[in-house]
Write an enzyme that holds these catalytic residues in place. Sequence first.
Site, mmCIF file in Angstrom:
data_model
loop_
_atom_site.group_PDB
_atom_site.id
_atom_site.type_symbol
_atom_site.label_atom_id
_atom_site.label_comp_id
_atom_site.label_asym_id
_atom_site.label_seq_id
_atom_site.Cartn_x
_atom_site.Cartn_y
_atom_site.Cartn_z
ATOM 1 N N ALA A 198 39.473 110.072 29.726
ATOM 2 C CA ALA A 198 41.336 109.943 29.582
ATOM 3 C C ALA A 198 41.054 109.312 28.303
ATOM 4 C CB ALA A 198 41.725 108.919 30.757
ATOM 5 N N GLY A 244 36.346 109.871 32.013
ATOM 6 C CA GLY A 244 36.792 111.270 32.375
ATOM 7 C C GLY A 244 36.417 112.934 32.075
ATOM 8 N N GLU A 296 33.570 112.887 34.140
ATOM 9 C CA GLU A 296 33.682 113.313 35.586
ATOM 10 C C GLU A 296 33.898 114.483 36.046
ATOM 11 O OE1 GLU A 296 35.821 109.512 34.935
ATOM 12 O OE2 GLU A 296 35.599 108.434 36.978
ATOM 13 N N GLU A 317 33.684 103.071 31.076
ATOM 14 C CA GLU A 317 34.856 102.257 31.263
ATOM 15 C C GLU A 317 34.754 101.042 31.125
ATOM 16 O OE1 GLU A 317 33.772 104.960 32.421
ATOM 17 O OE2 GLU A 317 35.900 106.503 33.385
HETATM 18 N N1 CAA Z 1 41.244 108.119 24.293
HETATM 19 C C1 CAA Z 1 42.149 107.697 23.622
HETATM 20 N N2 CAA Z 1 41.459 108.186 22.188
HETATM 21 C C2 CAA Z 1 40.845 107.885 21.597
HETATM 22 C C3 CAA Z 1 39.653 108.554 22.612
HETATM 23 C C4 CAA Z 1 40.251 108.056 24.320
HETATM 24 N N3 CAA Z 1 39.073 108.021 25.236
HETATM 25 N N4 CAA Z 1 38.826 108.137 22.643
HETATM 26 C C5 CAA Z 1 38.593 108.394 21.043
HETATM 27 N N5 CAA Z 1 39.746 108.167 20.811
HETATM 28 C C6 CAA Z 1 40.866 107.685 19.130
HETATM 29 C C7 CAA Z 1 40.780 106.849 18.937
HETATM 30 O O1 CAA Z 1 41.286 105.801 18.956
HETATM 31 C C8 CAA Z 1 40.425 107.685 17.304
HETATM 32 O O2 CAA Z 1 41.592 107.512 16.730
HETATM 33 P P1 CAA Z 1 42.260 107.104 15.414
HETATM 34 O O3 CAA Z 1 41.377 108.731 14.620
HETATM 35 O O4 CAA Z 1 44.024 107.632 15.569
HETATM 36 O O5 CAA Z 1 41.953 106.133 14.960
HETATM 37 C C9 CAA Z 1 39.550 108.692 17.360
HETATM 38 O O6 CAA Z 1 39.809 109.191 18.796
HETATM 39 C C10 CAA Z 1 38.463 109.016 16.801
HETATM 40 O O7 CAA Z 1 37.502 107.520 17.531
HETATM 41 P P2 CAA Z 1 36.450 106.928 16.948
HETATM 42 O O8 CAA Z 1 36.733 106.627 15.488
HETATM 43 O O9 CAA Z 1 35.848 106.230 18.116
HETATM 44 O O10 CAA Z 1 35.392 107.679 16.640
HETATM 45 P P3 CAA Z 1 34.182 107.975 16.593
HETATM 46 O O11 CAA Z 1 33.630 110.302 16.556
HETATM 47 O O12 CAA Z 1 33.185 107.093 15.903
HETATM 48 O O13 CAA Z 1 33.729 107.965 18.046
HETATM 49 C C11 CAA Z 1 33.006 108.304 20.777
HETATM 50 C C12 CAA Z 1 33.467 108.817 19.041
HETATM 51 C C13 CAA Z 1 32.370 108.262 21.061
HETATM 52 C C14 CAA Z 1 33.981 109.758 21.763
HETATM 53 C C15 CAA Z 1 34.725 107.363 20.775
HETATM 54 O O14 CAA Z 1 36.011 107.428 20.171
HETATM 55 C C16 CAA Z 1 34.690 106.838 22.203
HETATM 56 O O15 CAA Z 1 33.705 105.643 22.770
HETATM 57 N N6 CAA Z 1 36.464 106.696 22.194
HETATM 58 C C17 CAA Z 1 35.868 106.034 23.829
HETATM 59 C C18 CAA Z 1 35.285 106.582 25.376
HETATM 60 C C19 CAA Z 1 35.486 106.198 26.700
HETATM 61 O O16 CAA Z 1 35.794 105.288 26.659
HETATM 62 N N7 CAA Z 1 36.231 107.082 27.497
HETATM 63 C C20 CAA Z 1 36.729 106.750 28.714
HETATM 64 C C21 CAA Z 1 37.638 106.366 28.696
HETATM 65 S S1 CAA Z 1 38.804 106.054 30.275
HETATM 66 C C22 CAA Z 1 38.039 107.456 31.541
HETATM 67 O O17 CAA Z 1 38.241 108.090 31.221
HETATM 68 C C23 CAA Z 1 39.109 106.716 32.525
HETATM 69 C C24 CAA Z 1 38.320 107.425 34.033
HETATM 70 O O18 CAA Z 1 37.786 107.485 34.730
HETATM 71 C C25 CAA Z 1 39.705 108.829 34.039
#
Ligand code: CAA
Length: 699
Positions: free
Chosen positions: A62, A103, A106, A126
């Site tokens: 998400a 998500g 999921e 999460e």
């Molecule tokens: N939502 C919004 N923005 C996100 C994002 C997300 N889930 N994941 C990454 N981004 C954005 C970052 O903020 C960053 O933005 P900027 O370039 O503007 O700074 C950009 O994407 C790149 O991210 P990283 O610098 O972290 O890139 P990376 O290659 O080092 O890592 C990644 C990539 C492993 C996907 C890492 O970004 C990450 O762990 N993201 C979060 C994953 C997460 O927590 N997902 C769960 C979301 S909650 C959910 O899904 C709830 C549900 O049940 C529906």
Amino acid sequence: MAFIRTEDRDGVRIITLDNPPVNSLSFALSGELLPIVEAATADAGVKAVVFTGANGIFSAGADINDFSIEPTPETRTIRDVIAAVERSDKIFVAAIEKNALGGGLELSLACDYRVADAKARVGLPEIKLGLLPGAGGTQRLPRLVGAQDALDMMLKGRNVKMDEAKEKGIVDEVVEGNVLDAVVKLAQSAPPKRRISARKVELGKGITPQAEPFVVSQAHKMVPPENNGGLAAHKLIDAVEAAFELPFAFGLAREARLFEELARSQPSFALRHVFFAERELAKIPGLPAAKPLEVKKAGVIGAGTMGTGIAITFAQAGIPVTVIDSNEEAVEKAKQTVFGMFMYQVQKGRMTQEDAWKLGQSIQFTHEYEELADADVVVEAVFENMDVKKDVFKKLDTIVKPEGILASNTSTLDIDEMASVTKRPDKFIGLHFFVPANIMPLLEIVRGKDTSPETIATAFKLGKTLKKTAVLSANAFGFIGNRMVFDYAKAAGELAEEGISPARIDAIAKKFGFPMGPFAMGDLSGIDVAWHIAKARPDIAKGRTNVIDRLVEMKRLGQKTMAGYFKYDKAVGKGREPIADPEIEALFAEEAKKAGITPREVSDREILDRLTFALINRGAYLLEEGVALRPGDIDIVYVYGYGFPPHHGGPMWYADEVGVKHVYDRVREFGWEPAPLLKEIAERGGTFADYKQGELVHA
Ligand code: CAA
């Protein structure tokens, strides 16, 4: 804006998620995706549907920004899309590249099959955002892998590699080549429909269903308390319990309710702030774009604890490193540390013996500075003394190739003064690692007045290679972290002088969420270290009394001498567990009396406020002075380097939580000089979250 592309291949509809950079499943994307899934379901010509991601990644889940937006009746979320997949009679297959997280996983769990690239990782992280998987993850994953393994994965927010994912059945096929081709082939083979929701939940291999209440209650016991960092964990366990007790649809509803509660909770806001603050760190306003140099070979000066830890860090990142030290004894000890460290990794099964051997070989010890002639970066980690450090850099400047970067690991001293003895101040920088350097995730990058953009860019890239979270600081005594810690330690010392026992003060800091209190921290870093700093800069680091001098006289230098503010006993917690010592309370009382300080009753609240508000007030000064760029940078330093509880987001975020005006009022009540920025934000009813660099208009 279009977030979705579709293409048909022989009866297979390929739906590509395309929301750069990580295909986050935003409200907007979900709104576009839902009718596309419904149309595929209604289309008799479609035999199967494939989800895939553009940009080389399936999806990071998400959009975290959306959790702070109040949905309207028109809002569509990934939950709605997943419900449409669940209702459909078509076969759905997910083609996973790089990451399927949150998500994203999921969505793929709602599919009948999942095929992944061998290098992909899947997970439900999460919890790290103070949330639980809110799109069916807590109901589907336990049905797929058993509740125990699902809890382990979700409570740790662990992203798993493909060997484990395949073994557990999270993915059905792992491919080395083109994932999409393999998925289309599978989709065309008319495999049977398989809904995870139709399965029963089991606990895990060999565990009888009767054990369920026990497993659930054990899980609750193993996570932090609800009011101290464990809110999301307890709700996550509740959601998994619902998977056992309720039919699937009811379980989903329970999960959704718990998720919404968490999305609005204070710890989750704080953790989401930490997530985004971390991603801001390398964005340096006003810094001209520059290409980082490649670091292929490194040098470290000094084989002490710090130097050895730094050398291990380089080796683990695949950068060969030469350590210079003329003290044979220190080198011998360092070699043993390196050997012990890699053997431990082998014993833990994290590394093969062969890899450990190779890594060990990539650290060379010598006393010949000439060996560093071709080093791309050399980090000095000798005794914290300006003259000693200057001598090291004078020598390095004549030996290291002209394009090589010279770095100091000083924790307090002036980078510009060191740079001044070299002919390359543009290639001079501070790289402040934290003890133990190979474990602690924080790296403070200290920019001197002449440090070039290229050197700063190289330091950030190096930080990433070394798997450190790097924060930029300007060159000021103690930089960000230690400058603030002096005020924190002073606040703790003053409380003890007023008659509060160090044990009580530490207990209150721990209750707030610090892994240890200020006095245990002082004992760990060494009373002699604090003494030296107080001598060098009494204006900053000297307390009201002479307690530190007395401790040094008594040779109570902290944990290393088994006595400092506390006593230590080898039989208690391997000599690391602080034991309260009435002698020290008496010492504080005696020194306080000499200084004319009268003991007084102090509430737990005041103790906590004095500790945390000392950090906030100094943080505000550092922002104003431009030592730290953003409140979030300070927060990251404190969360990653000093154990500030992440569920309070770091000191500056915590100021917003309790109210900047309240902090300002209390700072004045404590008789401290409030930072002008604190005053300014308090008076206009603002927050640090809204602070923009250079915002303060000086009177
Ligand atoms: N939502 C919004 N923005 C996100 C994002 C997300 N889930 N994941 C990454 N981004 C954005 C970052 O903020 C960053 O933005 P900027 O370039 O503007 O700074 C950009 O994407 C790149 O991210 P990283 O610098 O972290 O890139 P990376 O290659 O080092 O890592 C990644 C990539 C492993 C996907 C890492 O970004 C990450 O762990 N993201 C979060 C994953 C997460 O927590 N997902 C769960 C979301 S909650 C959910 O899904 C709830 C549900 O049940 C529906």
